[in-house]
Design an enzyme around this catalytic site. Structure first.
Site, PDB file in Angstrom:
ATOM      1  N   LYS A  28       0.875  -1.297   0.119  1.00 23.01           N
ATOM      2  CA  LYS A  28       0.035  -0.012  -0.040  1.00 23.01           C
ATOM      3  C   LYS A  28       0.975   1.463   0.133  1.00 23.01           C
ATOM      4  O   LYS A  28       2.261   1.265   0.320  1.00 23.01           O
ATOM      5  CB  LYS A  28      -0.902  -0.212   1.208  1.00 23.01           C
ATOM      6  CG  LYS A  28      -0.299   0.296   2.487  1.00 23.01           C
ATOM      7  CD  LYS A  28      -1.184  -0.102   3.657  1.00 23.01           C
ATOM      8  CE  LYS A  28      -0.515  -0.012   5.077  1.00 23.01           C
ATOM      9  NZ  LYS A  28      -1.048  -0.388   6.188  1.00 23.01           N
TER      10      LYS A  28
ATOM     11  N   ARG B 181     -10.381   1.561  14.975  1.00 24.11           N
ATOM     12  CA  ARG B 181     -10.167   2.289  13.827  1.00 24.11           C
ATOM     13  C   ARG B 181     -11.262   1.707  13.018  1.00 24.11           C
ATOM     14  O   ARG B 181     -12.210   2.128  12.830  1.00 24.11           O
ATOM     15  CB  ARG B 181      -8.866   2.003  13.386  1.00 24.11           C
ATOM     16  CG  ARG B 181      -8.294   3.131  12.235  1.00 24.11           C
ATOM     17  CD  ARG B 181      -7.100   2.752  12.054  1.00 24.11           C
ATOM     18  NE  ARG B 181      -6.663   1.505  11.432  1.00 24.11           N
ATOM     19  CZ  ARG B 181      -5.375   1.198  11.036  1.00 24.11           C
ATOM     20  NH1 ARG B 181      -4.357   2.072  10.645  1.00 24.11           N
ATOM     21  NH2 ARG B 181      -4.943   0.058  10.428  1.00 24.11           N
TER      22      ARG B 181
ATOM     23  N   TYR C 299      16.959  30.377   1.713  1.00 24.75           N
ATOM     24  CA  TYR C 299      15.609  31.218   2.276  1.00 24.75           C
ATOM     25  C   TYR C 299      15.799  31.698   3.666  1.00 24.75           C
ATOM     26  O   TYR C 299      16.141  31.201   4.667  1.00 24.75           O
ATOM     27  CB  TYR C 299      14.189  30.495   2.076  1.00 24.75           C
ATOM     28  CG  TYR C 299      13.923  30.245   0.654  1.00 24.75           C
ATOM     29  CD1 TYR C 299      13.448  31.356  -0.379  1.00 24.75           C
ATOM     30  CD2 TYR C 299      13.614  29.014   0.291  1.00 24.75           C
ATOM     31  CE1 TYR C 299      13.008  31.409  -1.299  1.00 24.75           C
ATOM     32  CE2 TYR C 299      13.191  28.870  -1.012  1.00 24.75           C
ATOM     33  CZ  TYR C 299      12.711  29.975  -1.841  1.00 24.75           C
ATOM     34  OH  TYR C 299      12.416  29.819  -3.128  1.00 24.75           O
TER      35      TYR C 299
ATOM     36  N   MET D 225      11.835  23.671  -2.280  1.00 25.29           N
ATOM     37  CA  MET D 225      11.165  22.974  -2.616  1.00 25.29           C
ATOM     38  C   MET D 225      11.718  21.697  -3.699  1.00 25.29           C
ATOM     39  O   MET D 225      11.520  20.508  -3.494  1.00 25.29           O
ATOM     40  CB  MET D 225       9.856  23.403  -3.955  1.00 25.29           C
ATOM     41  CG  MET D 225       8.734  22.959  -4.294  1.00 25.29           C
ATOM     42  SD  MET D 225       7.725  23.822  -5.235  1.00 25.29           S
ATOM     43  CE  MET D 225       6.832  24.643  -4.188  1.00 25.29           C
TER      44      MET D 225
END
Ligand SMILES: *Cc1c(COP(=O)(O)O)cnc(C)c1O
Length: 372
Positions: free
Chosen positions: A6, A113, A266, A319
């Protein structure tokens, strides 16, 4: 053992991992949802896995009405917890059923859950299944909340509840083929391992016992910790020796020198106290390199490995770009390889710095992947 692929194979690429796992003998794969199940089926076919060798695929999160058609078309086995989920399946299959629809029922034994709770809700559901021969209860499962705790009281309670659920089920004359419980930690948690408990329970129903492993397949493990006052064998606390499956590499784009007093990245959070050589890497938080690995002048946090040596991250991870310190390294040039994750730096290192778990680091990696 069911091999969990998954979340895109825990960030490793389900399309790469699924065929390898099937080749090494996995008869069951676990995915999140029907869409992911369809992708895995397609990847398996494209990798040359023939229809007869296709594994069973368990869809581990519950499905909604719109998923039913895909579940049927791709021969996916859904985990169900409500009557409604099975009704949606039957509705989608109306008039086309050749054999009963196989489902796995999740019992909520204390994690609160997913799953049906024991007692009256489970009775209602089992009675409904008994009256619907088009549904075949192929498996029954539960999930432990504290599998990495040796001697966990919560796990003990969950086991007891699961045993009660199995008794309840036997009362309806239902005979599942599979009982499964336990993730990687439940396997790692050695002497008190899930299978030792689950096998006799499965045998009493004529079923097979199965565990569901994800993280361990990719070479990671949570630290096994003792419940306070735990007096069991210390052997159970030994971490399995696993090696990370993934290496994440980037290539140096540029190398340049800066003088003392210059700032990097930054907001200028990093102030160079001396002349430095910096290498620029084309990776950033968009790729899954956590921004928490950013360093200031006072605190070095993350690093990459270049030619087997640490190159600390300098300033903020942006990024798509990150600057690392290669002052004092022998010759670093554009195109040189930097290991972002692999030998010398693990997802556990990133997790510790970012205040999370290795799972989240791995799942967050979004870069092109190649099988080596
Ligand atoms: C994700 C998941 C697993 C696998 O967990 P790991 O800790 O990665 O081994 C097993 N069972 C269920 C129900 C899951 O959601």
């Amino acid at each position: 053992m069911l091999a969990v692929v998954k979340a895109n194979g825990y960030g490793h690429g389900a399309a790469l991992c699924a065929p390898e796992l099937v080749r090494t003998g996995a008869e069951w794969l676990g995915v999140t949802d029907a869409v992911e199940g369809a992708c895995v089926r397609k990847a398996l076919s494209e990798a040359g896995v023939r229809a007869a060798q296709q594994p069973r695929i368990l869809v581990m999160s519950g499905s909604l009405e719109e998923d039913a058609a895909t579940l049927l078309k791709e021969d996916l086995t859904p985990v169900v917890a409500t009557i409604q989920q099975m009704e949606w399946m039957l509705e989608a299959a109306r008039g086309r059923l050749i054999q009963p629809l196989r489902v796995h029922l999740e019992i909520d034994t204390g994690m609160s859950r997913q799953g049906v709770t024991t007692g009256a809700p489970l009775d209602d559901l089992l009675e409904w299944i008994r009256l619907h021969p088009d549904i075949s209860l192929d498996g029954v499962m539960t999930h432990f909340a504290s599998a990495e705790i040796a001697g966990s009281h919560q796990s003990m309670e969950q086991r007891v509840r699961f045993e009660r659920a199995i008794e309840q089920l036997a009362g309806y004359g239902l005979r599942p083929a599979w009982l499964h419980a336990g993730n990687s930690s439940a396997i790692d948690n050695g002497a008190e391992g899930t299978l030792a408990w689950l096998r006799p329970l499965a045998r009493s129903l004529g079923a097979k016992a199965m565990v569901r492993s994800g993280l361990a397949l990719y070479g990671y493990a949570l630290e096994i910790e003792p419940e306070p006052g735990y007096s069991g064998s210390l052997g159970a606390l030994v971490r399995p020796r696993l090696e990370p499956v993934m290496t994440w590499k980037a290539r140096v784009l540029e190398v340049h020198e800066i003088a003392a007093g210059e700032r990097v990245g930054y907001n200028g959070t990093f102030l160079a106290e001396r002349a430095m050589r910096l290498a620029l890497l084309p990776v950033g938080y968009a790729d899954g390199l956590r921004r928490e690995l950013s360093s200031t002048a006072d605190t070095t946090r993350g690093w990459v490995m270049i030619s087997g040596r640490r190159a600390p991250i300098v300033g903020r991870v942006s990024m798509n770009l990150t600057v690392v310190d290669v002052t004092g390294h022998d010759r670093v040039e554009p195109k040189d390889e930097a290991v972002v994750l692999g030998e010398g730096v693990t997802a556990e290192d990133h997790a510790r710095i970012a205040g999370t778990i290795s799972y989240e680091i791995l799942c967050g990696i979004k870069v092109p992947r190649r099988l080596v």
